[in-house]
Write a protein that holds these residues in place. Structure first.
Motif, PDB file in Angstrom:
ATOM      1  N   VAL A 190       0.842  -1.196   0.000  1.00  0.00           N
ATOM      2  CA  VAL A 190       0.000   0.000   0.000  1.00  0.00           C
ATOM      3  C   VAL A 190       0.877   1.245   0.000  1.00  0.00           C
ATOM      4  CG1 VAL A 190      -1.770   1.292   1.245  1.00  0.00           C
ATOM      5  CG2 VAL A 190      -1.839  -1.208   1.222  1.00  0.00           C
ATOM      6  N   ASP A 191       0.694   2.107  -1.002  1.00  0.00           N
ATOM      7  CA  ASP A 191       1.361   3.407  -1.045  1.00  0.00           C
ATOM      8  C   ASP A 191       0.398   4.415  -0.422  1.00  0.00           C
ATOM      9  OD1 ASP A 191       2.362   5.930  -1.690  1.00  0.00           O
ATOM     10  OD2 ASP A 191       3.175   5.268  -3.615  1.00  0.00           O
ATOM     11  N   ILE A 192       0.723   4.883   0.785  1.00  0.00           N
ATOM     12  CA  ILE A 192      -0.217   5.723   1.528  1.00  0.00           C
ATOM     13  C   ILE A 192      -0.514   7.026   0.799  1.00  0.00           C
ATOM     14  CG2 ILE A 192       1.559   6.853   2.921  1.00  0.00           C
ATOM     15  CD1 ILE A 192      -1.896   5.654   4.141  1.00  0.00           C
ATOM     16  N   THR A 193       0.474   7.603   0.101  1.00  0.00           N
ATOM     17  CA  THR A 193       0.255   8.846  -0.655  1.00  0.00           C
ATOM     18  C   THR A 193      -0.736   8.620  -1.791  1.00  0.00           C
ATOM     19  OG1 THR A 193       2.523   9.542  -0.158  1.00  0.00           O
ATOM     20  CG2 THR A 193       1.386  10.698  -1.932  1.00  0.00           C
ATOM     21  N   GLU A 194      -0.546   7.528  -2.503  1.00  0.00           N
ATOM     22  CA  GLU A 194      -1.455   7.187  -3.612  1.00  0.00           C
ATOM     23  C   GLU A 194      -2.873   6.960  -3.104  1.00  0.00           C
ATOM     24  OE1 GLU A 194      -2.018   3.459  -6.706  1.00  0.00           O
ATOM     25  OE2 GLU A 194      -0.008   3.959  -5.979  1.00  0.00           O
ATOM     26  N   GLU A 195      -2.995   6.303  -1.953  1.00  0.00           N
ATOM     27  CA  GLU A 195      -4.321   6.029  -1.404  1.00  0.00           C
ATOM     28  C   GLU A 195      -5.020   7.313  -0.951  1.00  0.00           C
ATOM     29  OE1 GLU A 195      -5.803   3.101  -1.559  1.00  0.00           O
ATOM     30  OE2 GLU A 195      -3.993   2.288  -2.499  1.00  0.00           O
ATOM     31  N   LEU A 196      -4.269   8.257  -0.387  1.00  0.00           N
ATOM     32  CA  LEU A 196      -4.878   9.517   0.066  1.00  0.00           C
ATOM     33  C   LEU A 196      -5.365  10.346  -1.114  1.00  0.00           C
ATOM     34  CD1 LEU A 196      -2.464  10.566   2.979  1.00  0.00           C
ATOM     35  CD2 LEU A 196      -4.783   9.625   3.142  1.00  0.00           C
ATOM     36  N   VAL A 197      -4.618  10.332  -2.216  1.00  0.00           N
ATOM     37  CA  VAL A 197      -5.080  11.030  -3.424  1.00  0.00           C
ATOM     38  C   VAL A 197      -6.357  10.371  -3.953  1.00  0.00           C
ATOM     39  CG1 VAL A 197      -4.521  11.555  -5.828  1.00  0.00           C
ATOM     40  CG2 VAL A 197      -2.796  11.868  -4.050  1.00  0.00           C
ATOM     41  N   ALA A 198      -6.379   9.040  -3.976  1.00  0.00           N
ATOM     42  CA  ALA A 198      -7.580   8.320  -4.418  1.00  0.00           C
ATOM     43  C   ALA A 198      -8.756   8.598  -3.482  1.00  0.00           C
ATOM     44  CB  ALA A 198      -7.300   6.816  -4.485  1.00  0.00           C
ATOM     45  N   LEU A 199      -8.463   8.744  -2.187  1.00  0.00           N
ATOM     46  CA  LEU A 199      -9.508   9.044  -1.209  1.00  0.00           C
ATOM     47  C   LEU A 199     -10.151  10.398  -1.490  1.00  0.00           C
ATOM     48  CD1 LEU A 199     -10.875   8.071   1.448  1.00  0.00           C
ATOM     49  CD2 LEU A 199      -9.098   9.328   2.675  1.00  0.00           C
ATOM     50  N   ILE A 200      -9.336  11.392  -1.815  1.00  0.00           N
ATOM     51  CA  ILE A 200      -9.855  12.727  -2.152  1.00  0.00           C
ATOM     52  C   ILE A 200     -10.721  12.656  -3.397  1.00  0.00           C
ATOM     53  CG2 ILE A 200      -9.187  15.045  -2.904  1.00  0.00           C
ATOM     54  CD1 ILE A 200      -6.674  14.726  -1.161  1.00  0.00           C
ATOM     55  N   SER A 201     -10.257  11.905  -4.397  1.00  0.00           N
ATOM     56  CA  SER A 201     -11.020  11.763  -5.644  1.00  0.00           C
ATOM     57  C   SER A 201     -12.362  11.089  -5.393  1.00  0.00           C
ATOM     58  CB  SER A 201     -10.202  10.952  -6.650  1.00  0.00           C
ATOM     59  OG  SER A 201     -10.931  10.731  -7.839  1.00  0.00           O
TER      60      SER A 201
ATOM     61  N   GLN B 193     -14.023  11.024  -2.598  1.00  0.00           N
ATOM     62  CA  GLN B 193     -14.853  11.958  -1.815  1.00  0.00           C
ATOM     63  C   GLN B 193     -15.491  12.997  -2.715  1.00  0.00           C
ATOM     64  OE1 GLN B 193     -12.653  14.161   1.090  1.00  0.00           O
ATOM     65  NE2 GLN B 193     -14.475  14.876   2.178  1.00  0.00           N
ATOM     66  N   ARG B 194     -14.744  13.513  -3.681  1.00  0.00           N
ATOM     67  CA  ARG B 194     -15.285  14.498  -4.620  1.00  0.00           C
ATOM     68  C   ARG B 194     -16.364  13.868  -5.501  1.00  0.00           C
ATOM     69  NH1 ARG B 194     -13.676  17.316  -1.459  1.00  0.00           N
ATOM     70  NH2 ARG B 194     -12.007  18.887  -1.561  1.00  0.00           N
ATOM     71  N   ASN B 195     -16.174  12.623  -5.898  1.00  0.00           N
ATOM     72  CA  ASN B 195     -17.199  11.924  -6.685  1.00  0.00           C
ATOM     73  C   ASN B 195     -18.495  11.790  -5.886  1.00  0.00           C
ATOM     74  OD1 ASN B 195     -15.469  11.620  -8.837  1.00  0.00           O
ATOM     75  ND2 ASN B 195     -14.827   9.545  -8.269  1.00  0.00           N
ATOM     76  N   PHE B 196     -18.352  11.470  -4.612  1.00  0.00           N
ATOM     77  CA  PHE B 196     -19.522  11.343  -3.744  1.00  0.00           C
ATOM     78  C   PHE B 196     -20.245  12.686  -3.627  1.00  0.00           C
ATOM     79  CE2 PHE B 196     -21.937  11.027   0.148  1.00  0.00           C
ATOM     80  CZ  PHE B 196     -22.363   9.702   0.181  1.00  0.00           C
ATOM     81  N   GLN B 197     -19.489  13.770  -3.445  1.00  0.00           N
ATOM     82  CA  GLN B 197     -20.083  15.104  -3.332  1.00  0.00           C
ATOM     83  C   GLN B 197     -20.767  15.520  -4.621  1.00  0.00           C
ATOM     84  OE1 GLN B 197     -16.610  17.326  -2.145  1.00  0.00           O
ATOM     85  NE2 GLN B 197     -17.088  17.168   0.036  1.00  0.00           N
ATOM     86  N   ALA B 198     -20.149  15.197  -5.766  1.00  0.00           N
ATOM     87  CA  ALA B 198     -20.734  15.568  -7.054  1.00  0.00           C
ATOM     88  C   ALA B 198     -22.067  14.867  -7.281  1.00  0.00           C
ATOM     89  CB  ALA B 198     -19.757  15.232  -8.178  1.00  0.00           C
ATOM     90  N   ASN B 199     -22.137  13.587  -6.932  1.00  0.00           N
ATOM     91  CA  ASN B 199     -23.402  12.863  -7.078  1.00  0.00           C
ATOM     92  C   ASN B 199     -24.456  13.387  -6.112  1.00  0.00           C
ATOM     93  OD1 ASN B 199     -23.254  10.413  -9.049  1.00  0.00           O
ATOM     94  ND2 ASN B 199     -21.279  10.376  -7.993  1.00  0.00           N
ATOM     95  N   SER B 200     -24.026  13.803  -4.933  1.00  0.00           N
ATOM     96  CA  SER B 200     -24.966  14.416  -3.980  1.00  0.00           C
ATOM     97  C   SER B 200     -25.529  15.707  -4.542  1.00  0.00           C
ATOM     98  CB  SER B 200     -24.260  14.687  -2.652  1.00  0.00           C
ATOM     99  OG  SER B 200     -23.796  13.491  -2.076  1.00  0.00           O
ATOM    100  N   LYS B 201     -24.663  16.506  -5.191  1.00  0.00           N
ATOM    101  CA  LYS B 201     -25.112  17.750  -5.813  1.00  0.00           C
ATOM    102  C   LYS B 201     -26.088  17.478  -6.957  1.00  0.00           C
ATOM    103  CE  LYS B 201     -22.994  21.095  -3.589  1.00  0.00           C
ATOM    104  NZ  LYS B 201     -23.770  22.176  -2.921  1.00  0.00           N
ATOM    105  N   ALA B 202     -25.855  16.398  -7.708  1.00  0.00           N
ATOM    106  CA  ALA B 202     -26.764  16.054  -8.812  1.00  0.00           C
ATOM    107  C   ALA B 202     -28.143  15.699  -8.275  1.00  0.00           C
ATOM    108  CB  ALA B 202     -26.182  14.892  -9.614  1.00  0.00           C
ATOM    109  N   ILE B 203     -28.197  14.982  -7.144  1.00  0.00           N
ATOM    110  CA  ILE B 203     -29.491  14.668  -6.523  1.00  0.00           C
ATOM    111  C   ILE B 203     -30.157  15.945  -6.021  1.00  0.00           C
ATOM    112  CG2 ILE B 203     -30.555  13.549  -4.520  1.00  0.00           C
ATOM    113  CD1 ILE B 203     -28.611  11.262  -4.858  1.00  0.00           C
TER     114      ILE B 203
END
Length: 287
Positions: A249-260, A262-272
């Motif tokens: 596990v590359d912790i830096t890579e995982e944190l970047v993926a985590l941000i992405s 999270q943004r996807n989740f927020q975008a879908n919430s905004k669409a609803i």
């Protein structure tokens, strides 16, 4: 319809978040292999319908796949800590139900009766060899060459305190493990005894292995039957004594993926939220 499209996006983002969270939580788990969520789009149209005028219907989880890439090798200076550099798995067998499983976690220890076990208490399996020459029997050597060795041909690894086993003199001085996984014991009279060679397992499809937890896997019809062999040859990586494989596990890579995610989740919430605003406007038009 847009509510359900965005809902599928929320579920997909939630699965992605859970997968990443599992990776991050296991960053210090020995020989852990990270996972990745794979997604696909949902599309449906009537046979005679023009597809260029039809929007998609959301996203779905196609699967969560493990990434069997090499983890960092960490030195421990303990002889029975083993790591694999390259492909392959150690073979272990549970004493209760004799279930055979496969692992890359080589944190091994000795039981009271001198059997070598892993962190789950399963006994390490070895290819039996002649104690004097270190060579397997002619029949077993032929099976190794043909790739027809089965789990029934393997044996539990035991390190006797005295040699011959069960005696009272000639005590064990040290244990060594070679790159090919051959395990030797040096006794008080200077004699070297070959105790066995770690049984390495390889599969036609690693992605088909079934997770069991604790960095253990079992074979399935999708993975194919295991092919047993000796380390540092062919399909099998070399064995390093005094080392353990860390999680890949590359912790830096995982944190970047985590941000992405999270943004996807927020975008879908905004669409609803936007779809809800439009629906409310239409409902209130008459009033």
């Amino acid at each position: 319809m847009s509510f359900y499209i965005s809902l599928s996006g929320l579920k997909a983002a939630q699965t992605d978040l859970a997968t990443i969270a599992n990776n991050v939580s296991n960053v210090n788990s020995t020989a852990f292999k990270k996972s990745k969520a794979v997604f696909g789009d949902i599309f449906a149209a009537a046979p005679m319908q023009t597809t260029t005028q039809v929007a998609g219907q959301g996203a779905r989880v196609q699967g969560i796949t493990q990434q069997f890439t090499q983890g960092t090798i960490e030195g421990t200076d303990k002889t029975l800590d083993l790591a694999i550099t390259g492909e392959g798995f150690f073979t272990v067998k549970r004493t209760g139900d004799s279930q055979v499983s496969f692992t890359r976690n080589g944190a091994l220890s000795l039981t009271e009766d001198r059997y070598v076990v892993d962190t789950t208490g399963a006994r390490v399996q070895v290819i039996p060899v002649d104690p004097t020459t270190g060579e397997p029997s002619a029949a077993l050597a032929a099976s190794l060459a043909a790739g027809t060795v089965t789990s029934g041909d393997l044996a539990d690894l035991q390190v006797p305190t005295n040699w011959p086993a069960g005696g009272t003199g000639n005590q064990l001085n040290s244990v060594g493990v070679g790159k090919d996984g051959q395990i030797t014991g040096v006794y008080a009279d200077g004699s070297t005894v070959y105790l066995g060679t770690t049984a390495m397992a390889a599969f036609n499809s690693q992605d088909g292995l079934r997770q069991q937890g604790d960095a253990h896997w079992t074979s399935t019809s999708a993975s194919g039957t295991p092919r047993f062999g000796i380390g540092n040859s062919g399909l099998y990586g070399s064995v390093r004594s005094g080392s353990l494989e860390r999680a890949n596990v590359d912790i830096t890579e995982e944190l970047v993926a985590l941000i992405s995610a999270q943004r996807n989740f927020q975008a879908n919430s905004k669409a609803i939220e936007a779809a809800n605003t439009l629906s409310t406007t239409i409902v209130n038009m008459r009033t």
